[in-house]
Design an enzyme around this catalytic site. Structure first.
Site, short mmCIF file in Angstrom:
data_model
loop_
_atom_site.label_atom_id
_atom_site.label_comp_id
_atom_site.label_asym_id
_atom_site.label_seq_id
_atom_site.Cartn_x
_atom_site.Cartn_y
_atom_site.Cartn_z
N HIS A 61 0.83 -1.20 0.00
CA HIS A 61 0.00 0.00 0.00
C HIS A 61 0.87 1.25 0.00
O HIS A 61 2.06 1.19 0.23
CB HIS A 61 -0.98 0.02 1.17
CG HIS A 61 -0.36 0.12 2.53
ND1 HIS A 61 0.28 -0.93 3.15
CD2 HIS A 61 -0.27 1.16 3.39
CE1 HIS A 61 0.72 -0.55 4.33
NE2 HIS A 61 0.41 0.73 4.50
N HIS A 63 1.03 5.41 1.32
CA HIS A 63 0.56 6.54 2.11
C HIS A 63 1.10 7.80 1.47
O HIS A 63 2.29 7.90 1.20
CB HIS A 63 1.09 6.49 3.55
CG HIS A 63 0.43 5.48 4.41
ND1 HIS A 63 -0.70 5.76 5.13
CD2 HIS A 63 0.75 4.20 4.68
CE1 HIS A 63 -1.05 4.68 5.81
NE2 HIS A 63 -0.19 3.72 5.55
N TYR A 126 3.02 9.47 11.53
CA TYR A 126 2.39 8.19 11.24
C TYR A 126 2.78 7.69 9.85
O TYR A 126 3.19 6.56 9.67
CB TYR A 126 0.87 8.29 11.35
CG TYR A 126 0.14 7.06 10.88
CD1 TYR A 126 0.09 5.93 11.66
CD2 TYR A 126 -0.47 7.03 9.63
CE1 TYR A 126 -0.57 4.79 11.23
CE2 TYR A 126 -1.13 5.90 9.18
CZ TYR A 126 -1.18 4.80 9.99
OH TYR A 126 -1.81 3.67 9.54
N GLN A 130 5.19 4.50 9.91
CA GLN A 130 4.23 3.39 9.97
C GLN A 130 4.85 2.08 9.51
O GLN A 130 4.63 1.05 10.09
CB GLN A 130 3.00 3.72 9.14
CG GLN A 130 1.84 2.83 9.43
CD GLN A 130 1.40 2.02 8.24
OE1 GLN A 130 1.87 2.21 7.14
NE2 GLN A 130 0.50 1.11 8.47
#
Length: 146
Positions: A61, A63, A126, A130
């Protein structure tokens, strides 16, 4: 006033946290593919007048913390990012197209988007850390697997 950006007739602060995944959330965003995706996200955002504040491409994924001018809609930005990057990936790596589960779609449908307000620093941290935290939890789980 430094938090705000200016265009000819507008002063704005439109920051968004966006997350999206490859189809079937396959762990394919690594190596040269990861580098291409990172480079193209930055290039396409710049082309659209957006400012990438943080970017973290993980294996399954992405971000993105991005400042977007009011004239650019999030849906158009995401359509551009996902569409142009998928086309380039399929041209650069034709082997991706041969797998039966891709079906000419690299990304999963949809994405997550959230506006960033007063908690901008927390979200930046974050996004930035992360992956490290995820790996730490994964390592812990592997120690307990039998």
């Amino acid at each position: 006033m430094s938090k705000y950006k200016k265009l000819s007739h507008v002063v704005y602060k439109c920051d968004y946290h966006i997350v999206w995944v490859p189809k079937y959330r396959l762990r394919i965003l690594k190596g040269a593919i990861k580098d291409l995706v990172e480079h193209d996200i930055k290039m396409l955002c710049d082309w659209k007048g957006c400012d990438v504040q943080e970017l973290n491409v993980q294996e399954d994924h992405i971000h993105l913390l991005v400042s977007v001018p009011p004239k650019v809609s999030i849906s158009k930005l995401m359509g551009t990012l996902k569409g142009k990057i998928a086309i380039k990936l399929f041209k650069s790596y034709p082997k991706l197209k041969t797998k039966p589960y891709w079906g000419n779609h690299f990304w999963a449908r949809g994405y997550f988007v959230s506006t960033v307000g007063l908690d901008e620093e927390m979200i930046k941290k974050y996004v930035k850390y992360q992956e490290k935290e995820e790996k730490r939890v994964e390592d812990q789980q592997q120690r307990f697997d039998f």
